[in-house]
Design a protein around this motif. Structure first.
Motif, PDB file in Angstrom:
ATOM      1  N   MET A  46       0.812  -1.219   0.000  1.00 39.34           N
ATOM      2  CA  MET A  46       0.000   0.000   0.000  1.00 39.34           C
ATOM      3  C   MET A  46       0.843   1.265   0.000  1.00 39.34           C
ATOM      4  O   MET A  46       0.321   2.356  -0.225  1.00 39.34           O
ATOM      5  CB  MET A  46      -0.948  -0.005   1.200  1.00 39.34           C
ATOM      6  CG  MET A  46      -2.088  -1.006   1.075  1.00 39.34           C
ATOM      7  SD  MET A  46      -3.430  -0.723   2.251  1.00 39.34           S
ATOM      8  CE  MET A  46      -2.606  -0.930   3.824  1.00 39.34           C
ATOM      9  N   THR A  49      -4.566   7.404  -7.708  1.00 39.77           N
ATOM     10  CA  THR A  49      -4.548   6.344  -6.692  1.00 39.77           C
ATOM     11  C   THR A  49      -5.723   6.388  -5.726  1.00 39.77           C
ATOM     12  O   THR A  49      -5.905   5.450  -4.944  1.00 39.77           O
ATOM     13  CB  THR A  49      -3.247   6.425  -5.873  1.00 39.77           C
ATOM     14  OG1 THR A  49      -3.186   7.705  -5.194  1.00 39.77           O
ATOM     15  CG2 THR A  49      -2.029   6.296  -6.768  1.00 39.77           C
ATOM     16  N   ASN A  50      -6.520   7.425  -5.784  1.00 38.49           N
ATOM     17  CA  ASN A  50      -7.570   7.616  -4.783  1.00 38.49           C
ATOM     18  C   ASN A  50      -8.582   6.467  -4.797  1.00 38.49           C
ATOM     19  O   ASN A  50      -9.071   6.057  -5.841  1.00 38.49           O
ATOM     20  CB  ASN A  50      -8.296   8.943  -5.039  1.00 38.49           C
ATOM     21  CG  ASN A  50      -9.078   9.405  -3.833  1.00 38.49           C
ATOM     22  OD1 ASN A  50      -8.658   9.199  -2.705  1.00 38.49           O
ATOM     23  ND2 ASN A  50     -10.218  10.027  -4.073  1.00 38.49           N
ATOM     24  N   ASN A  51      -8.876   5.952  -3.608  1.00 38.51           N
ATOM     25  CA  ASN A  51      -9.904   4.924  -3.405  1.00 38.51           C
ATOM     26  C   ASN A  51      -9.593   3.576  -4.045  1.00 38.51           C
ATOM     27  O   ASN A  51     -10.493   2.734  -4.184  1.00 38.51           O
ATOM     28  CB  ASN A  51     -11.272   5.414  -3.909  1.00 38.51           C
ATOM     29  CG  ASN A  51     -11.805   6.565  -3.081  1.00 38.51           C
ATOM     30  OD1 ASN A  51     -11.485   6.684  -1.903  1.00 38.51           O
ATOM     31  ND2 ASN A  51     -12.590   7.423  -3.694  1.00 38.51           N
ATOM     32  N   LEU A  52      -8.344   3.345  -4.438  1.00 39.95           N
ATOM     33  CA  LEU A  52      -7.982   2.001  -4.878  1.00 39.95           C
ATOM     34  C   LEU A  52      -7.960   1.076  -3.671  1.00 39.95           C
ATOM     35  O   LEU A  52      -7.484   1.462  -2.602  1.00 39.95           O
ATOM     36  CB  LEU A  52      -6.597   2.001  -5.546  1.00 39.95           C
ATOM     37  CG  LEU A  52      -6.476   2.679  -6.909  1.00 39.95           C
ATOM     38  CD1 LEU A  52      -5.019   2.631  -7.374  1.00 39.95           C
ATOM     39  CD2 LEU A  52      -7.379   2.007  -7.932  1.00 39.95           C
ATOM     40  N   PRO A  53      -8.473  -0.149  -3.795  1.00 34.09           N
ATOM     41  CA  PRO A  53      -8.388  -1.080  -2.671  1.00 34.09           C
ATOM     42  C   PRO A  53      -6.949  -1.526  -2.457  1.00 34.09           C
ATOM     43  O   PRO A  53      -6.068  -1.252  -3.284  1.00 34.09           O
ATOM     44  CB  PRO A  53      -9.278  -2.249  -3.123  1.00 34.09           C
ATOM     45  CG  PRO A  53      -9.230  -2.201  -4.608  1.00 34.09           C
ATOM     46  CD  PRO A  53      -9.124  -0.749  -4.973  1.00 34.09           C
ATOM     47  N   SER A  54      -6.706  -2.229  -1.353  1.00 28.84           N
ATOM     48  CA  SER A  54      -5.355  -2.710  -1.083  1.00 28.84           C
ATOM     49  C   SER A  54      -4.934  -3.697  -2.167  1.00 28.84           C
ATOM     50  O   SER A  54      -5.765  -4.285  -2.857  1.00 28.84           O
ATOM     51  CB  SER A  54      -5.287  -3.367   0.293  1.00 28.84           C
ATOM     52  OG  SER A  54      -6.170  -4.483   0.352  1.00 28.84           O
ATOM     53  N   GLY A  55      -3.635  -3.888  -2.293  1.00 27.20           N
ATOM     54  CA  GLY A  55      -3.114  -4.752  -3.347  1.00 27.20           C
ATOM     55  C   GLY A  55      -2.575  -3.933  -4.508  1.00 27.20           C
ATOM     56  O   GLY A  55      -2.756  -2.713  -4.571  1.00 27.20           O
ATOM     57  N   HIS A  58      -2.153  -2.532  -8.331  1.00 28.35           N
ATOM     58  CA  HIS A  58      -2.972  -2.170  -9.490  1.00 28.35           C
ATOM     59  C   HIS A  58      -2.064  -1.534 -10.536  1.00 28.35           C
ATOM     60  O   HIS A  58      -1.124  -0.809 -10.191  1.00 28.35           O
ATOM     61  CB  HIS A  58      -4.087  -1.200  -9.090  1.00 28.35           C
ATOM     62  CG  HIS A  58      -4.903  -1.690  -7.928  1.00 28.35           C
ATOM     63  ND1 HIS A  58      -5.927  -2.597  -8.053  1.00 28.35           N
ATOM     64  CD2 HIS A  58      -4.799  -1.426  -6.598  1.00 28.35           C
ATOM     65  CE1 HIS A  58      -6.427  -2.857  -6.864  1.00 28.35           C
ATOM     66  NE2 HIS A  58      -5.754  -2.161  -5.956  1.00 28.35           N
TER      67      HIS A  58
END
Length: 426
Positions: free
Chosen positions: A229, A310-316, A318
């Protein structure tokens, strides 16, 4: 060559779209990728996944690659997806099976995290040095011109007396705040993510403390998901620190452009720092400072660009994270260039004496006159009205002198204290 190749061909249009300009941008990271691989190879030997000969051969081969990179002879051809695949290919070509083992217990995800963190560490340290050099120049000018008066403005209206000493040292002290921001960014990136693999760790008995020490990181990013993260957050933190430096440079450059105009006429620049007009022979334009202003304003948009990607991307992981390089890497080079040219140019700024001889600056001293009345015993509000009446009926007589004594005022700039403050921050 792709590290994830399974023998199934990828559509060329998809490949072109997904790879983009990664190869060109990855050249910036090439040295750091090799350094990360050296630490990783030593660790694999330490836990018995490589024998001593394999590890030694890998380290020597990677050092040779670093030499090639530093000479400027390293390339990432179109047949390679990125810097990681090129370096692994070179190792395999030279060492055979030992080269094939280098990727054991890691992923491209933690590989690029290590590369970026090592690179950003060097960037922040270099920026701090440049900012400190600029600070020293501004303080030299503050000392040289501390008694040369300059009109101060609020609302772009003549306000109160200032001085070139106050002006130069104001920007110098502001740079201390920028150093504080850079220090915070350095603390964020000075953490080792190697060993987090694809974001969930590894079943191999790796020694992450070992690689942390080998790579010179201050600490380990312990949680593997937290390490993953940090991609995007590290870049944004550095971008905010860069934005802070850029804001200072942009504002200073705006002042230079304003003060150099004939309507202000407070400073001048030598011919080698100005440009002319294609049709107006009298023009001497401050293009250098205009470009610093423009480039630095562009840099101030960078944190928000990174936020929007990058805003509001889930963990992991991308794939959008790859796009961060496109904005960040050129911005780093632009900020370094702006600092270099500012350092080169500021020492040649010529300040003008007797600016306040112009009658339009007489009103600069109304507050000083008012305060003298208060010291003599008149209530502040009565003194304020008395000076206002003098201005209205044209009887005001300007003392054209200042007697400010408090810390940081025009007659007590605290230059020594500002220097100590920078030393403590740096």
């Amino acid at each position: 060559m792709k590290l994830w190749e399974k023998g199934i061909p990828t559509d060329k249009q998809i490949e072109h779209f997904t790879v983009g300009n990664d190869r060109e941008l990855d050249l910036v990271l090439a040295k750091y990728d090799a350094l990360g691989s050296i630490a990783h190879a030593k660790m694999l030997a330490q836990i018995g996944l490589l024998d001593a000969t394999e590890a030694n051969d890998l380290v020597l081969a990677l050092q040779d690659i670093i030499t090639t990179i530093e000479k400027g002879d390293f390339e990432i051809e179109d047949s390679f997806e990125d810097v990681h695949s090129k370096i692994e290919y070179l190792l395999t070509e030279k060492l055979g099976d030992a080269g094939k083992k280098i990727h054991t217990a890691r992923s491209r995800n933690d590989q690029v995290l290590v590369d970026v963190n090592l690179y950003l560490k060097d960037v922040v340290i270099a920026l701090k040095e440049q900012v400190k050099t600029l600070f020293d120049l501004l303080m030299e000018s503050a000392e040289q011109y501390q008694n040369v008066l300059l009109p101060g403005y609020t609302h772009l209206q003549i306000a109160m007396p200032s001085s070139f000493g106050m002006w130069f040292s104001a920007y110098a002290e502001t740079l201390i705040d920028d150093i504080t921001m850079l220090n915070a960014a350095l603390k964020v990136v000075d953490q080792n993510p190697l060993g987090s693999a694809a974001g969930y760790g590894s079943s191999f008995p790796i020694n992450r403390t070992f690689t942390t020490k080998e790579l010179g990181f201050a600490t380990l990013k312990f949680n593997s998901v937290a390490a993953q993260m940090s991609r995007g957050k590290s870049e944004k933190t550095v971008a905010f620190a860069m934005s802070s430096v850029a804001a200072t440079l942009a504002k200073f450059s705006m002042d230079v452009c304003l003060y150099m105009s004939q309507n202000f006429d407070f400073i001048s620049l030598p011919a080698h720092l100005t440009t002319g007009s294609s049709i107006m022979p009298h023009k001497k334009n401050p293009d250098v400072f205009e470009l610093i202003r423009g480039k630095c304003n562009k840099i101030q948009a960078l944190p928000y660009e990174i936020t929007l990607i990058t805003n509001n991307l889930p963990s992991g992981y991308h794939r959008e994270f790859q796009l961060l390089k496109e904005g960040l890497f050129p911005a780093i080079q632009n900020l370094k260039a702006c600092l270099d040219i500012a350092i080169f140019s500021i020492k040649d700024i010529k300040v003008k004496d007797n600016i306040l001889a112009d009658p339009k600056y007489n009103y600069l001293f109304t507050v000083d006159t008012l305060n003298e009345m208060v010291v003599a015993g008149m209530p502040f509000r009565d003194a304020y009205k008395a000076v206002a009446e003098q201005l209205e009926n044209g009887t005001y007589q300007s003392p054209k002198a200042t007697q400010h004594t408090h810390e940081g005022s025009i007659n007590n700039l605290c230059l020594t204290e500002i220097k100590e403050k920078m030393q403590n921050a740096f």
